[in-house]
Design a protein around this motif. Structure first.
Motif, PDB file in Angstrom:
ATOM      1  N   ALA A 235      16.639  12.382  32.924  1.00 53.58           N
ATOM      2  CA  ALA A 235      17.674  11.492  33.473  1.00 53.58           C
ATOM      3  C   ALA A 235      18.032  11.876  34.908  1.00 53.58           C
ATOM      4  N   GLY A 236      18.118  13.180  35.167  1.00 49.20           N
ATOM      5  CA  GLY A 236      18.408  13.628  36.525  1.00 49.20           C
ATOM      6  C   GLY A 236      17.295  13.262  37.492  1.00 49.20           C
ATOM      7  N   ASP A 237      16.047  13.321  37.031  1.00 48.52           N
ATOM      8  CA  ASP A 237      14.916  12.942  37.883  1.00 48.52           C
ATOM      9  C   ASP A 237      14.972  11.458  38.222  1.00 48.52           C
ATOM     10  N   VAL A 238      15.310  10.643  37.237  1.00 46.60           N
ATOM     11  CA  VAL A 238      15.420   9.200  37.471  1.00 46.60           C
ATOM     12  C   VAL A 238      16.550   8.915  38.459  1.00 46.60           C
ATOM     13  N   PHE A 239      17.674   9.618  38.301  1.00 45.75           N
ATOM     14  CA  PHE A 239      18.788   9.455  39.235  1.00 45.75           C
ATOM     15  C   PHE A 239      18.340   9.767  40.658  1.00 45.75           C
ATOM     16  N   ASN A 240      17.665  10.893  40.839  1.00 48.48           N
ATOM     17  CA  ASN A 240      17.243  11.295  42.180  1.00 48.48           C
ATOM     18  C   ASN A 240      16.238  10.318  42.772  1.00 48.48           C
ATOM     19  N   ALA A 241      15.324   9.829  41.956  1.00 46.02           N
ATOM     20  CA  ALA A 241      14.345   8.847  42.429  1.00 46.02           C
ATOM     21  C   ALA A 241      15.044   7.586  42.916  1.00 46.02           C
ATOM     22  N   ALA A 242      15.993   7.095  42.111  1.00 49.68           N
ATOM     23  CA  ALA A 242      16.700   5.869  42.485  1.00 49.68           C
ATOM     24  C   ALA A 242      17.582   6.094  43.709  1.00 49.68           C
ATOM     25  N   SER A 267      17.619   4.763  31.546  1.00 46.93           N
ATOM     26  CA  SER A 267      16.467   5.598  31.204  1.00 46.93           C
ATOM     27  C   SER A 267      16.674   6.397  29.925  1.00 46.93           C
ATOM     28  N   VAL A 268      17.917   6.750  29.590  1.00 45.47           N
ATOM     29  CA  VAL A 268      18.149   7.589  28.413  1.00 45.47           C
ATOM     30  C   VAL A 268      18.185   6.787  27.111  1.00 45.47           C
ATOM     31  N   THR A 269      18.027   5.466  27.213  1.00 48.09           N
ATOM     32  CA  THR A 269      18.012   4.630  26.007  1.00 48.09           C
ATOM     33  C   THR A 269      16.620   4.548  25.382  1.00 48.09           C
ATOM     34  N   SER A 270      15.633   5.205  26.010  1.00 47.23           N
ATOM     35  CA  SER A 270      14.284   5.251  25.439  1.00 47.23           C
ATOM     36  C   SER A 270      13.736   6.665  25.605  1.00 47.23           C
ATOM     37  N   TYR A 271      12.660   6.981  24.896  1.00 45.69           N
ATOM     38  CA  TYR A 271      12.100   8.323  24.913  1.00 45.69           C
ATOM     39  C   TYR A 271      11.226   8.538  26.154  1.00 45.69           C
ATOM     40  N   GLY A 272      11.209   9.781  26.634  1.00 47.13           N
ATOM     41  CA  GLY A 272      10.371  10.144  27.763  1.00 47.13           C
ATOM     42  C   GLY A 272      11.179  10.419  29.014  1.00 47.13           C
ATOM     43  N   ALA A 273      10.516  11.043  29.992  1.00 46.95           N
ATOM     44  CA  ALA A 273      11.207  11.509  31.192  1.00 46.95           C
ATOM     45  C   ALA A 273      11.084  10.562  32.373  1.00 46.95           C
ATOM     46  N   LEU A 274      10.446   9.416  32.190  1.00 45.46           N
ATOM     47  CA  LEU A 274      10.205   8.506  33.302  1.00 45.46           C
ATOM     48  C   LEU A 274      11.187   7.348  33.297  1.00 45.46           C
ATOM     49  N   GLY A 275      11.450   6.825  34.487  1.00 44.36           N
ATOM     50  CA  GLY A 275      12.444   5.775  34.631  1.00 44.36           C
ATOM     51  C   GLY A 275      11.908   4.391  34.325  1.00 44.36           C
ATOM     52  N   PRO A 276      12.808   3.405  34.276  1.00 44.69           N
ATOM     53  CA  PRO A 276      12.414   2.019  34.018  1.00 44.69           C
ATOM     54  C   PRO A 276      11.772   1.375  35.242  1.00 44.69           C
ATOM     55  N   LYS A 277      11.100   0.262  35.033  1.00 41.25           N
ATOM     56  CA  LYS A 277      10.540  -0.508  36.138  1.00 41.25           C
ATOM     57  C   LYS A 277      11.617  -1.415  36.730  1.00 41.25           C
ATOM     58  N   TRP A 278      11.390  -1.833  37.973  1.00 42.40           N
ATOM     59  CA  TRP A 278      12.372  -2.643  38.676  1.00 42.40           C
ATOM     60  C   TRP A 278      12.741  -3.895  37.885  1.00 42.40           C
ATOM     61  N   GLU A 279      11.752  -4.520  37.246  1.00 44.06           N
ATOM     62  CA  GLU A 279      12.011  -5.749  36.494  1.00 44.06           C
ATOM     63  C   GLU A 279      12.983  -5.527  35.337  1.00 44.06           C
ATOM     64  N   GLU A 280      13.066  -4.305  34.855  1.00 49.43           N
ATOM     65  CA  GLU A 280      13.934  -3.988  33.723  1.00 49.43           C
ATOM     66  C   GLU A 280      15.382  -3.755  34.121  1.00 49.43           C
ATOM     67  N   VAL A 281      15.631  -3.540  35.415  1.00 52.73           N
ATOM     68  CA  VAL A 281      16.991  -3.173  35.838  1.00 52.73           C
ATOM     69  C   VAL A 281      17.584  -4.100  36.897  1.00 52.73           C
ATOM     70  N   LYS A 282      16.777  -4.932  37.537  1.00 54.69           N
ATOM     71  CA  LYS A 282      17.259  -5.687  38.701  1.00 54.69           C
ATOM     72  C   LYS A 282      18.414  -6.622  38.355  1.00 54.69           C
ATOM     73  N   GLU A 283      18.356  -7.269  37.190  1.00 54.85           N
ATOM     74  CA  GLU A 283      19.443  -8.190  36.823  1.00 54.85           C
ATOM     75  C   GLU A 283      20.735  -7.424  36.562  1.00 54.85           C
TER      76      GLU A 283
END
Length: 288
Positions: A235-242, A267-283
């Motif tokens: 989650a921290g990695d995704v925060f820093n990337a964004a 990102s913490v609503t699914s398993y794994g250390a990688l963030g969501p794609k832009w299409e999943e969060v833009k709205e």
């Protein structure tokens, strides 16, 4: 462009009902092997959001290193500065309990073979994002030589000298890392101490409570959305990337941090250390 200087690891995630106490044996309920390492996580997560990203890292001359390079290229990360070393590719072992909490053990492997000389001709772009899963002197060199906005995610928080912070524009610790680096439980006092070295701001991530920004003139609490966490890994990695992405796009720090909070929460609503794609969060970003 965003340049990420950091690590690549193969993650082995072990799902447990609860963490064992010393001397206790518990049984694994599930096992997942995936791509990880803070450098790779941040580079891939930024690329998934649409950033132009170059990763400076090291992998081993082994099958896992070959798989890593192929994965990064598939995720549209520039791997021209990923070095192949005569070592085993780094690995991390992640214990994940039923509450979505993690305990992590890292074998740095090839990550520890990355040296300052590997960074020549690789420190380009507008934003540098780096962490501490590689040699501290390599991080120090990158921060000193980069001409642009420099973000240090001090994880893990093992610093031989705080002098490294004098070449940091934005420091992004979590709550535990902040206390370790500042040597204080008082966040206002600790921020005051660290801002004598950090150039612009400190952004402390607070998990489900969002984040807080400290500058020399003020502190601001940045909210996030409420979600049901299943896996907080990365989650921290995704925060820093964004955060790096939105700062590169010209957002002010408060706007960038708010967007990063939301994306990290998703990102913490699914398993794994990688963030969501832009299409999943833009709205969701547009609705806030």
């Amino acid at each position: 462009m965003i340049t990420v200087v950091g690590s690549y690891n193969t993650d082995t995630i072990l799902k447990l009902e609860r963490f064992p106490v010393p001397g206790e044996t518990v049984f694994v309920q599930g096992k997942l092997i995936s791509h990880g390492g803070k450098g790779s996580n941040q580079a891939v997560s930024a690329a998934r959001l649409g950033a132009n990203v170059s990763l400076v890292a090291a992998v081993g001359n082994d099958e896992r290193g070959t798989i890593a390079l192929k994965f990064l290229q598939q995720e549209k990360v520039d791997t021209s500065c990923v070095k192949v070393k005569e070592a085993q590719t780094g690995s991390a072992y992640i214990l994940l309990n039923g509450q979505g909490e993690t305990m992590i053990i890292v074998d740095r492997g090839a990550n520890y073979e990355l040296v300052a000389e590997d960074l020549y001709q690789c420190l380009r772009g507008d934003v540098l994002l780096t962490q501490l899963e590689i040699r501290e002197e390599v991080v120090r060199f990158a921060l000193k030589e980069f001409n642009g906005l420099r973000i240090l995610n001090p994880a893990p928080a093992e610093l031989r000298s705080l002098d490294i912070l004098e070449n940091v524009d934005i420091l992004t610790p979590n709550e535990i890392e902040f206390k370790e680096i500042s040597n204080s439980d008082d966040m206002l006092y600790g921020a005051e101490v660290l801002l004598k070295r950090v150039k612009k701001a400190i952004v402390v991530t607070l998990g489900e409570n969002g984040s807080v920004i400290f500058t020399k003139h003020k502190s601001v609490r940045i909210p996030t959305i409420k979600v049901r966490a299943v896996d907080t890994t990365g989650a921290g990695d995704v925060f820093n990337a964004a955060l790096a992405l939105f700062l590169e796009r010209g957002y002010d720090l408060e706007q960038a941090a708010e967007n990063a909070n939301i994306i990290a929460s998703i990102s913490v609503t699914s398993y794994g250390a990688l963030g969501p794609k832009w299409e999943e969060v833009k709205e969701l970003l547009q609705e806030k």
